[in-house]
Design a protein around this motif. Structure first.
Motif, PDB file in Angstrom:
ATOM      1  N   ASP A   1     -13.127  28.178 -28.030  1.00 33.71           N
ATOM      2  CA  ASP A   1     -13.311  27.704 -29.549  1.00 33.71           C
ATOM      3  C   ASP A   1     -13.272  28.997 -30.170  1.00 33.71           C
ATOM      4  O   ASP A   1     -13.951  30.107 -30.265  1.00 33.71           O
ATOM      5  N   VAL A   2     -12.331  29.026 -31.388  1.00 32.43           N
ATOM      6  CA  VAL A   2     -12.083  30.232 -31.977  1.00 32.43           C
ATOM      7  C   VAL A   2     -12.012  30.005 -33.508  1.00 32.43           C
ATOM      8  O   VAL A   2     -11.580  28.625 -33.819  1.00 32.43           O
TER       9      VAL A   2
ATOM     10  N   ALA B   1     -10.504  26.264 -37.712  1.00 28.25           N
ATOM     11  CA  ALA B   1     -11.415  26.566 -36.675  1.00 28.25           C
ATOM     12  C   ALA B   1     -10.523  25.558 -35.490  1.00 28.25           C
ATOM     13  O   ALA B   1     -10.101  24.649 -36.039  1.00 28.25           O
ATOM     14  N   LEU B   2     -10.499  26.017 -34.179  1.00 24.30           N
ATOM     15  CA  LEU B   2      -9.771  25.302 -33.348  1.00 24.30           C
ATOM     16  C   LEU B   2     -10.529  25.423 -31.826  1.00 24.30           C
ATOM     17  O   LEU B   2     -11.184  26.415 -31.518  1.00 24.30           O
ATOM     18  N   ARG B   3     -10.539  24.138 -31.217  1.00 20.91           N
ATOM     19  CA  ARG B   3     -11.132  24.077 -29.686  1.00 20.91           C
ATOM     20  C   ARG B   3     -10.028  23.553 -28.916  1.00 20.91           C
ATOM     21  O   ARG B   3      -9.128  22.490 -29.393  1.00 20.91           O
TER      22      ARG B   3
ATOM     23  N   PHE C   1      -6.158  19.500 -28.214  1.00 25.32           N
ATOM     24  CA  PHE C   1      -6.744  20.524 -29.171  1.00 25.32           C
ATOM     25  C   PHE C   1      -7.557  19.949 -30.298  1.00 25.32           C
ATOM     26  O   PHE C   1      -7.198  18.310 -30.380  1.00 25.32           O
ATOM     27  N   GLN C   2      -8.629  20.095 -30.875  1.00 27.17           N
ATOM     28  CA  GLN C   2      -9.174  19.731 -31.923  1.00 27.17           C
ATOM     29  C   GLN C   2      -9.310  20.783 -32.854  1.00 27.17           C
ATOM     30  O   GLN C   2      -9.706  21.929 -32.761  1.00 27.17           O
ATOM     31  N   THR C   3      -8.621  20.651 -34.370  1.00 23.46           N
ATOM     32  CA  THR C   3      -8.625  21.631 -35.363  1.00 23.46           C
ATOM     33  C   THR C   3      -9.207  21.032 -36.516  1.00 23.46           C
ATOM     34  O   THR C   3      -9.058  20.035 -37.075  1.00 23.46           O
ATOM     35  N   PHE C   4     -10.026  21.983 -37.102  1.00 26.92           N
ATOM     36  CA  PHE C   4     -10.542  21.781 -38.520  1.00 26.92           C
ATOM     37  C   PHE C   4      -9.808  22.938 -39.241  1.00 26.92           C
ATOM     38  O   PHE C   4      -9.937  24.095 -39.216  1.00 26.92           O
ATOM     39  N   GLY C   5      -8.467  22.488 -40.216  1.00 24.77           N
ATOM     40  CA  GLY C   5      -7.868  23.279 -40.748  1.00 24.77           C
ATOM     41  C   GLY C   5      -6.708  22.706 -41.657  1.00 24.77           C
ATOM     42  O   GLY C   5      -6.320  21.512 -41.665  1.00 24.77           O
TER      43      GLY C   5
ATOM     44  N   THR D   1     -15.873  31.307 -32.156  1.00 25.46           N
ATOM     45  CA  THR D   1     -15.799  32.814 -32.327  1.00 25.46           C
ATOM     46  C   THR D   1     -14.995  33.231 -33.610  1.00 25.46           C
ATOM     47  O   THR D   1     -13.514  32.932 -33.589  1.00 25.46           O
TER      48      THR D   1
ATOM     49  N   LEU E   1      -8.754  14.790 -35.594  1.00 16.99           N
ATOM     50  CA  LEU E   1      -8.324  15.909 -35.139  1.00 16.99           C
ATOM     51  C   LEU E   1      -9.600  16.968 -35.232  1.00 16.99           C
ATOM     52  O   LEU E   1      -9.143  18.176 -34.766  1.00 16.99           O
TER      53      LEU E   1
ATOM     54  N   PRO F   1       1.153  15.286 -34.859  1.00 16.01           N
ATOM     55  CA  PRO F   1       0.443  16.308 -33.832  1.00 16.01           C
ATOM     56  C   PRO F   1       0.538  15.730 -32.285  1.00 16.01           C
ATOM     57  O   PRO F   1       0.356  14.640 -31.952  1.00 16.01           O
TER      58      PRO F   1
ATOM     59  N   PHE G   1       2.567  18.830 -37.883  1.00 16.12           N
ATOM     60  CA  PHE G   1       1.424  18.368 -38.646  1.00 16.12           C
ATOM     61  C   PHE G   1       1.155  16.951 -38.787  1.00 16.12           C
ATOM     62  O   PHE G   1       0.129  16.263 -38.377  1.00 16.12           O
TER      63      PHE G   1
ATOM     64  N   VAL H   1      -3.493  15.521 -29.056  1.00 12.70           N
ATOM     65  CA  VAL H   1      -4.858  15.476 -30.002  1.00 12.70           C
ATOM     66  C   VAL H   1      -5.972  15.105 -29.229  1.00 12.70           C
ATOM     67  O   VAL H   1      -5.830  14.315 -28.267  1.00 12.70           O
TER      68      VAL H   1
ATOM     69  N   ILE I   1      -3.021  22.687 -37.963  1.00 20.29           N
ATOM     70  CA  ILE I   1      -2.874  21.877 -37.018  1.00 20.29           C
ATOM     71  C   ILE I   1      -1.526  21.926 -36.176  1.00 20.29           C
ATOM     72  O   ILE I   1      -1.156  21.810 -35.224  1.00 20.29           O
TER      73      ILE I   1
END
Lengths: 405, 325
Positions: free
Chosen positions: B29-30, B38-40, B57-61, A403, A383, B15, B12, B18, B66
């Protein structure tokens, strides 16, 4: 709740009350309900039980006198008592030396004192969480009211050389306190052979109930009570004694003293098995803190490019309980101050997981955790925008530059 | 652990959408500093119809980051860009059956990723206008930057002012120490000294007084808790008659009513006393976790209509019962 028989690896957060502790406590809720201060038979038996518990705690800590043990409500109260006592007893001194990686029970008091005009020196640590003792020695002067340094770190398990540091403080004529909440019961302690003036401990970290703690106060150390209003604890901590919990803490202390070898052989063995197993089965993860010098029950592993709360939620679904230094689990702005102080990179600090064991854990449990983790870690990396199919994207910091709000 | 809804957990653990969409023509990308998330977001937009045909989406979080990302992709797929831009963070939170106040920023991050991806598709540069910071008021999910900005914009100088303008501190009041610290810092910066009044800010007191008043019980005489609002600004007397004011207040409520009713809720005007407007929340609003934000919007609308400061206070069920309403 999920499976109540889950695998509990969060013993640095709190421990299960030992059945023997509970059993010893129960009469003090029923027939032994008296106030230990009372003269009559209802009270004086309770008073004797409280004193027995005091000797049991004295024994665990290796204190010279049982009157050096003051029962409090928790580790946090012991910490606050030590700090405010040192300042009130020595009003001419306005500096406190501590470290950047203390528990909030110390750090938050320091921040408050700073607002009130005191100087707080927070010693930094290196990448393995170690202190620079030469730097420490230079900071010891006549303005320092107290040095307060944790014995062992709650997140990484790293042990600080508090015995040596207390000697150095003593030579400089400075009072020394240690928050030993994580250390007591896990590593041998013999206070009478040290120069430590005050020590905090907490019952629920060693299989006693929550809501009971103690402050060790070396005989002769200048002291000012935090709570006034009664003669309890020789006037040093007013308030009717929490007699059942004190009795529980006493039994827990005796059990901990008898199990300390087990903790440092069996539990340490399980911890090492877990750590080696995880490192072998997962890529891009590493142990934080000082692996050669830490608590036998603790291991803290940073999993890169994923976030700790997500790992914990997935572990929880599999019945495994651990904790994380990620910002999310605390609702705070930043990942763990301990990880930040060690300079752990952002994308790893958010993914730190602490496994803290106890003598209740078994090898089967450890093996199950080792087997469960890789699926979770790889699922979350799928993910992650920092991860491509085989491994981290090249130059992760540049490939994905969000950002930030 | 957070008290996540079943829908959050479901999104979660399982998801949707993905990974990066192939042949994506919009990427956003934010990141959110608050949680280190962070999320793309990648979109495949049909250039003819401007319909979002696919989203990934790709999420670090954390768990809610997620889940919010997953919800976002589900909401926007099949929508036109303009329809998608109308999606608010509240829509994402609602889709997930609510988020804890500490986690509302995850839904904000989702909306921002959407804006960024659409801007990227249109060849525009997206600028983030939302500043994040430490969560101060847990009751109403108000973060520090909003409080600071509001203090500066309106020259506020008391905890009550802050509660009136932002709603922060108007709930359980546990955050008043933090608000006082912010005020002390801001007032010092503009060359003033923060002087907290004695006792409680009267926000809390007024609510109680009114509930008792309506039952015609003696008004609390405990003057110690009555704090004089220190702000000299915006204290201009209303030039409207009471009837005119009530008409304008009703007009403000009417303006927001369709939106509330769409969510099966409503608001009823109970009383107007000086600068305080008492309302009763009904229907879905009664126990909605976002009622605070609704009231905030309502208060803002009333202030626009009236051209003066008013404070909207919801009466609790108990207060209404005590007053026989």
């Amino acid at each position: 709740m999920t499976d109540i028989k889950g695998i509990y690896l969060d013993n640095n957060a709190t421990t299960k009350v030992d059945p023997q502790v509970l059993e010893a406590m129960l009469p003090y809720f029923t027939e032994q309900f008296g106030n230990p201060s009372s003269i009559h038979q209802f009270g004086n038996q309770v008073g004797r039980a409280v004193n027995k518990a005091r000797r049991q705690v004295q024994e665990l800590l290796g204190a010279e006198f049982d009157s050096e043990i003051i029962f409090t409500s928790c580790g946090t109260e012991s910490d606050s008592t030590a700090i405010y006592s040192a300042l009130k007893a020595q009003p001419e001194r306005t500096t406190i030396i501590t470290t950047a990686v203390e528990h909030p029970a110390i750090l938050a008091v320091g921040e408050q004192l700073e607002k009130e005009g005191y100087t707080i020196i927070r010693l930094g640590v290196d990448s393995k969480g170690r202190l620079d003792l030469d730097d420490y020695k230079k900071r010891l002067d006549d303005d320092v009211a107290l040095v307060t340094v944790m014995w062992a770190n709650n997140e990484s398990g790293t042990i600080f050389p508090v015995v040596e540091m207390a000697e150095m403080a003593h030579e400089a004529g400075v009072m020394f306190h240690t928050d030993a909440v994580q250390a007591v019961g896990k590593i041998p302690i013999d206070l009478k052979s040290t120069k430590i003036d005050m020590l905090s401990l907490s019952g629920h970290k060693l299989h006693a109930p929550k809501g009971i703690g103690a402050l060790y106060l070396r005989r002769g150390t200048r002291f000012r009570p935090f709570l006034r209003g009664g003669h309890q604890e020789r006037g040093r901590r007013a308030g009717t004694e929490n007699s059942a919990s004190i009795v529980g803490l006493g039994v827990a202390a005796e059990l901990a003293a008898s199990r300390i070898e087990h903790e440092n052989t069996f539990v340490r063995g399980l911890r090492d098995r877990l750590e080696h197993g995880i490192l072998a089965a997962n890529t891009h993860c590493f142990v934080t803190g000082d692996p050669d010098n830490r608590l036998p029950n603790t291991c803290n592993i940073a999993f890169e490019f994923i976030e700790g709360e997500a790992i914990l939620m997935m572990l929880n679904k599999k019945g495994i309980a651990a904790s994380s230094g990620s910002a999310c689990t605390s609702g705070s702005l930043e990942p763990s101050h301990v990880m930040r102080a060690m300079g752990i990179p952002f994308t790893a600090a958010h993914g730190t997981i602490r496994f803290s064991l106890s003598c209740d854990n078994t090898q089967e449990e450890i093996d199950q955790v080792i087997a469960t983790l890789p699926g979770i870690i790889s699922r979350l990396r799928e993910l992650s925008p920092y991860w491509s199919k085989e491994g981290p994207v090249e130059n992760p910091d540049q490939a994905f530059e969000p950002t930030y709000a | 652990m957070w008290d996540y809804s079943e829908t959050v957990k479901e999104h979660f653990y399982n998801p949707r959408n993905v990974g990066a969409v192939e042949e994506a023509n919009g990427v956003g990308d934010v990141g959110s500093l608050t949680c280190g998330d962070a999320l793309r977001l990648t979109l495949k937009v049909n250039p003819e119809t401007e319909i979002i045909e696919d989203a990934g989406f790709q999420t670090f979080g954390c768990g809610s980051a997620i889940a919010s990302s997953s919800a976002l992709t589900e909401i926007i797929k099949g929508k036109t860009l303009d329809e998608a831009l109308a999606v608010t963070n509240q829509d994402i939170a609602d889709f997930l059956e609510g988020l804890p106040p500490e986690k509302m920023h995850c839904s904000v991050m989702g909306r921002e990723a959407l804006q960024a991806a659409i801007a990227n598709y249109r060849g525009e540069v997206w600028e983030d206008d939302h500043e994040e910071g430490a969560l101060i008021c847990k009751c109403f999910a108000i973060e520090e930057p909003l409080i600071v900005d509001t203090i500066r914009a309106n020259n506020l100088s008391s905890v009550q002012d802050v509660a009136n303008y932002t709603k922060a501190g108007a709930g359980c009041s546990s955050c008043h120490e933090k608000i006082e610290e912010i005020l002390a810092r801001e007032l010092e910066a503009r060359g003033e000294t923060f002087t907290p009044g004695a006792g409680r800010p009267d926000l809390v007191l007024e609510r109680r007084t009114v509930a008792k008043k309506s039952k015609e019980l003696p008004v609390m005489q405990n003057g110690a808790a009555k704090e004089e609002p220190a702000a000299p600004v915006k204290k201009a007397k209303s030039k409207l008659t009471l009837v005119q004011r009530i008409q304008k207040i009703e007009k403000a409520i009417e303006a927001l009513r369709p939106a509330l009713q769409a969510d099966r809720g409503d608001v009823e005007l109970i009383d107007v006393q000086d600068k305080t407007v008492f309302v009763k929340m009904t229907g879905a609003c009664t126990d909605c976790s976002m009622a605070g934000l609704t009231l905030n919007g309502l208060q803002q609308k009333m202030m626009e209509e009236l051209g003066e400061f008013v404070q909207v206070v919801p009466l609790s069920k108990r207060q209404l019962e005590e007053a026989g309403l």
